[in-house]
Each structure stands twice: as C-alpha cells, then as structure tokens.
Design an enzyme around this catalytic site. Sequence first.
Site, PDB file in Angstrom:
ATOM      1  N   LYS A  13       1.173  13.828   4.621  1.00 36.43           N
ATOM      2  CA  LYS A  13      -0.220  14.238   4.871  1.00 36.43           C
ATOM      3  C   LYS A  13      -0.762  13.581   6.140  1.00 36.43           C
ATOM      4  O   LYS A  13      -1.347  14.246   6.989  1.00 36.43           O
ATOM      5  CB  LYS A  13      -1.112  13.860   3.667  1.00 36.43           C
ATOM      6  N   ARG A  88      -8.461  13.499  -5.497  1.00 40.68           N
ATOM      7  CA  ARG A  88      -7.260  13.070  -6.216  1.00 40.68           C
ATOM      8  C   ARG A  88      -7.415  13.218  -7.717  1.00 40.68           C
ATOM      9  O   ARG A  88      -6.482  12.903  -8.453  1.00 40.68           O
ATOM     10  CB  ARG A  88      -7.008  11.602  -5.910  1.00 40.68           C
ATOM     11  N   ARG A 127       8.395   3.513   5.630  1.00 42.67           N
ATOM     12  CA  ARG A 127       7.240   3.827   6.493  1.00 42.67           C
ATOM     13  C   ARG A 127       6.681   2.569   7.173  1.00 42.67           C
ATOM     14  O   ARG A 127       6.564   1.524   6.566  1.00 42.67           O
ATOM     15  CB  ARG A 127       6.146   4.458   5.624  1.00 42.67           C
ATOM     16  N   ARG A 161       2.509  -1.302   4.839  1.00 42.55           N
ATOM     17  CA  ARG A 161       1.479  -1.408   3.809  1.00 42.55           C
ATOM     18  C   ARG A 161       1.984  -2.248   2.637  1.00 42.55           C
ATOM     19  O   ARG A 161       3.135  -2.113   2.233  1.00 42.55           O
ATOM     20  CB  ARG A 161       1.098  -0.008   3.305  1.00 42.55           C
ATOM     21  N   ARG A 172       2.335   5.011  -8.225  1.00 39.70           N
ATOM     22  CA  ARG A 172       1.564   5.971  -7.420  1.00 39.70           C
ATOM     23  C   ARG A 172       2.017   7.397  -7.707  1.00 39.70           C
ATOM     24  O   ARG A 172       1.198   8.310  -7.761  1.00 39.70           O
ATOM     25  CB  ARG A 172       1.695   5.622  -5.935  1.00 39.70           C
TER      26      ARG A 172
HETATM   27  P1  ADP Z   1       1.379  10.510   3.331  1.00 40.67           P
HETATM   28  O1  ADP Z   1       0.227  10.392   4.310  1.00 40.67           O
HETATM   29  O2  ADP Z   1       1.400  11.827   2.624  1.00 40.67           O
HETATM   30  O3  ADP Z   1       1.437   9.338   2.370  1.00 40.67           O
HETATM   31  P2  ADP Z   1       3.036  10.012   5.701  1.00 40.67           P
HETATM   32  O4  ADP Z   1       2.542  11.043   6.659  1.00 40.67           O
HETATM   33  O5  ADP Z   1       2.608   8.597   5.946  1.00 40.67           O
HETATM   34  O6  ADP Z   1       2.717  10.456   4.171  1.00 40.67           O
HETATM   35  O7  ADP Z   1       4.629  10.098   5.684  1.00 40.67           O
HETATM   36  C1  ADP Z   1       5.402   9.148   4.934  1.00 40.67           C
HETATM   37  C2  ADP Z   1       6.619   8.708   5.771  1.00 40.67           C
HETATM   38  O8  ADP Z   1       7.542   9.803   5.870  1.00 40.67           O
HETATM   39  C3  ADP Z   1       6.284   8.298   7.188  1.00 40.67           C
HETATM   40  O9  ADP Z   1       7.077   7.168   7.532  1.00 40.67           O
HETATM   41  C4  ADP Z   1       6.639   9.516   8.050  1.00 40.67           C
HETATM   42  O10 ADP Z   1       7.115   9.113   9.319  1.00 40.67           O
HETATM   43  C5  ADP Z   1       7.747  10.179   7.230  1.00 40.67           C
HETATM   44  N1  ADP Z   1       7.670  11.653   7.255  1.00 40.67           N
HETATM   45  C6  ADP Z   1       6.557  12.434   7.252  1.00 40.67           C
HETATM   46  N2  ADP Z   1       6.871  13.756   7.237  1.00 40.67           N
HETATM   47  C7  ADP Z   1       8.232  13.806   7.185  1.00 40.67           C
HETATM   48  C8  ADP Z   1       9.190  14.887   7.153  1.00 40.67           C
HETATM   49  N3  ADP Z   1       8.802  16.180   7.117  1.00 40.67           N
HETATM   50  N4  ADP Z   1      10.503  14.557   7.109  1.00 40.67           N
HETATM   51  C9  ADP Z   1      10.893  13.247   7.135  1.00 40.67           C
HETATM   52  N5  ADP Z   1      10.059  12.192   7.167  1.00 40.67           N
HETATM   53  C10 ADP Z   1       8.740  12.457   7.199  1.00 40.67           C
HETATM   54  P1  AMP Z   2      -3.082   6.595   0.348  1.00 39.78           P
HETATM   55  O1  AMP Z   2      -3.267   5.904   1.673  1.00 39.78           O
HETATM   56  O2  AMP Z   2      -3.649   7.986   0.304  1.00 39.78           O
HETATM   57  O3  AMP Z   2      -1.635   6.532  -0.126  1.00 39.78           O
HETATM   58  O4  AMP Z   2      -3.939   5.753  -0.701  1.00 39.78           O
HETATM   59  C1  AMP Z   2      -3.651   4.390  -0.976  1.00 39.78           C
HETATM   60  C2  AMP Z   2      -4.342   3.958  -2.264  1.00 39.78           C
HETATM   61  O5  AMP Z   2      -5.767   4.051  -2.114  1.00 39.78           O
HETATM   62  C3  AMP Z   2      -4.045   4.827  -3.506  1.00 39.78           C
HETATM   63  O6  AMP Z   2      -2.833   4.438  -4.152  1.00 39.78           O
HETATM   64  C4  AMP Z   2      -5.288   4.553  -4.355  1.00 39.78           C
HETATM   65  O7  AMP Z   2      -5.238   3.284  -4.993  1.00 39.78           O
HETATM   66  C5  AMP Z   2      -6.402   4.480  -3.307  1.00 39.78           C
HETATM   67  N1  AMP Z   2      -7.024   5.814  -3.045  1.00 39.78           N
HETATM   68  C6  AMP Z   2      -6.990   6.523  -1.884  1.00 39.78           C
HETATM   69  N2  AMP Z   2      -7.675   7.663  -2.001  1.00 39.78           N
HETATM   70  C7  AMP Z   2      -8.151   7.702  -3.266  1.00 39.78           C
HETATM   71  C8  AMP Z   2      -8.918   8.641  -4.015  1.00 39.78           C
HETATM   72  N3  AMP Z   2      -9.340   9.801  -3.462  1.00 39.78           N
HETATM   73  N4  AMP Z   2      -9.204   8.345  -5.315  1.00 39.78           N
HETATM   74  C9  AMP Z   2      -8.799   7.191  -5.867  1.00 39.78           C
HETATM   75  N5  AMP Z   2      -8.070   6.264  -5.236  1.00 39.78           N
HETATM   76  C10 AMP Z   2      -7.739   6.507  -3.939  1.00 39.78           C
END
Ligand code: ADP
Ligand code: AMP
Length: 216
Positions: A13, A88, A127, A161, A172
């Site tokens: 995302k 969410r 990541r 993170r 998660r």
């Molecule tokens: P989200 O925001 O949904 O938690 P991220 O955009 O941070 O996910 O992506 C998670 C990890 O996977 C990052 O390290 C990113 O570089 C990698 N990634 C994202 N999209 C892809 C893809 N289509 N294929 C492989 N790796 C990806």
């Molecule tokens: P994310 O960066 O989206 O992976 O979110 C990291 C953490 O933040 C999640 O595991 C939750 O603990 C909290 N969080 C983020 N967005 C929300 C939401 N919309 N509702 C509840 N918790 C959230």
Amino acid sequence: MNVILLGPPGAGKGTQAKRLEEKHKLIQLSTGDMLRAAVASGNDLGKKAKEIMDAGQLVPDNLMIDLISDRIDQPDCTNGFILDGFPRTTPQAEALDSMLAEKGLKLHSVIEMKVQDEILVDRITGRYTCANCGAGYHDSFQQPRVAGVCDACGGTEFTRRSDDTAETVRSRLAAYHAQTAPILPYYGEKGVLKAVDGMTGIDEVTAQIEDALGAA
Ligand code: ADP
Ligand code: AMP
C-alpha cells in the site's frame, strides 16, 4: 480523486501510494505513519498507541476516526487523497462514509491489494526505509541502485520498524483477517471495489491500479 488502498500489512500500500501521490498529485494519508509520528513525539495519542502497535493490535476506532477526520480537513487534501491503512474496521468504514458525506467529498475507488500471507511475512521482515526521506526498500525485492545509498535523496541512514518482526507480523495478519477483511463486502456492495493481484512485480501492480482507477 479520493482512493482507499486496502490490503494486509506488507501488501504494498505504501509503495503504491507514493507512486499515486506523484502521478495524480494526491496526498498519501497513512494512519500508521501518523501514529508512528505521534509515538516519536511522545504526545497523548502516541502514549496510548505504542504498546498496541508493538503487540500488532488495532488502536481504538474513536482515536483513529478523529485523527483521519482532522487530517482530511487540512488544505493539502483538497486535490484528493489516498487512504493507506484506514479504514481497518467496520465502524471506521461507516464513520468514513459519514465524514465524507458531511464534508461533501466522494470516494472514487477502493483498491483491494491481494497477497498471500506467506509472502507477506517475507515482505515485512525485509522492509526498511530511508531515515531521511522515508523512501521504502526491501532487502531482496527493492534494493537501492547503489548499496547503502537512498535513490531518492542520497541519504545513507536507514531504519526498520519495531513492529516488523516475524512474531508481530502474525498478530497483524490475524487482526487483518478478523477485523479488516470483513469490510471488503461493504465496499463491494457500494460498487467501488476493484481487486488487483499484489503478488506481481511493483511496476505491474502500479499498472493494474492505474487500469482500475481509469475504469472506475
Ligand atoms: P504496506 O504499506 O502495505 O504495509 P509496503 O508498501 O511497505 O506495504 O511494502 C512492504 C515491503 O514489500 C516493502 O519493503 C516493499 O519494498 C516491498 N514490496 C512492495 N510491493 C512489492 C511487490 N509488488 N513485490 C515485491 N515486494 C514489494
Ligand atoms: P501500518 O503502518 O498501516 O502497518 O500500521 C501500523 C500499526 O498502526 C497497526 O498494526 C496498528 O496497530 C496501528 N494502526 C494503523 N492504522 C490503524 C487503523 N486505521 N486502525 C487501528 N489501528 C491502526
């Protein structure tokens, strides 16, 4: 144009939101980033959220709804926004509908990014981001062009993170399946839901999202 990117943690995302921001001049609203900023600043919200985030659980709905409602009111959102990590839960989705109606705003599309759980664990544990500009990378799937140097800003410091561990990922993912996936039919019934295969390469996912937005 106001868009929701909906998918499990690690679905891509944030990666795709950054691309949409640039191409369509939208603003990425990542509730996870907002919460991490609150934790770093040590404010009340951050104090409430830290333990919950480290346990991989969800922060209470009322806090999240207030946070996003205030953020949408900021002037930089007038051209449109990409919600990344919100809503969410069903109460968050319902509250979003009411707040958009009150503010006279419309939802263009909800893009579901489908990725299998086993793939997500590798994505999340590999990541990392640039400590200076926040650009996202992955140990195997998205390395900087020059090792140790950020493509976007030339920074050489990177961070991971605290919740991107193999154990927290399991909680998660469980939270996603139990509390977030059930909102997909809600958007399906409204006719705004489009699914993309998030297991293809990053550029291919971008192309699928562009198609989905164009067809909306
Ligand atoms: P989200 O925001 O949904 O938690 P991220 O955009 O941070 O996910 O992506 C998670 C990890 O996977 C990052 O390290 C990113 O570089 C990698 N990634 C994202 N999209 C892809 C893809 N289509 N294929 C492989 N790796 C990806
Ligand atoms: P994310 O960066 O989206 O992976 O979110 C990291 C953490 O933040 C999640 O595991 C939750 O603990 C909290 N969080 C983020 N967005 C929300 C939401 N919309 N509702 C509840 N918790 C959230």
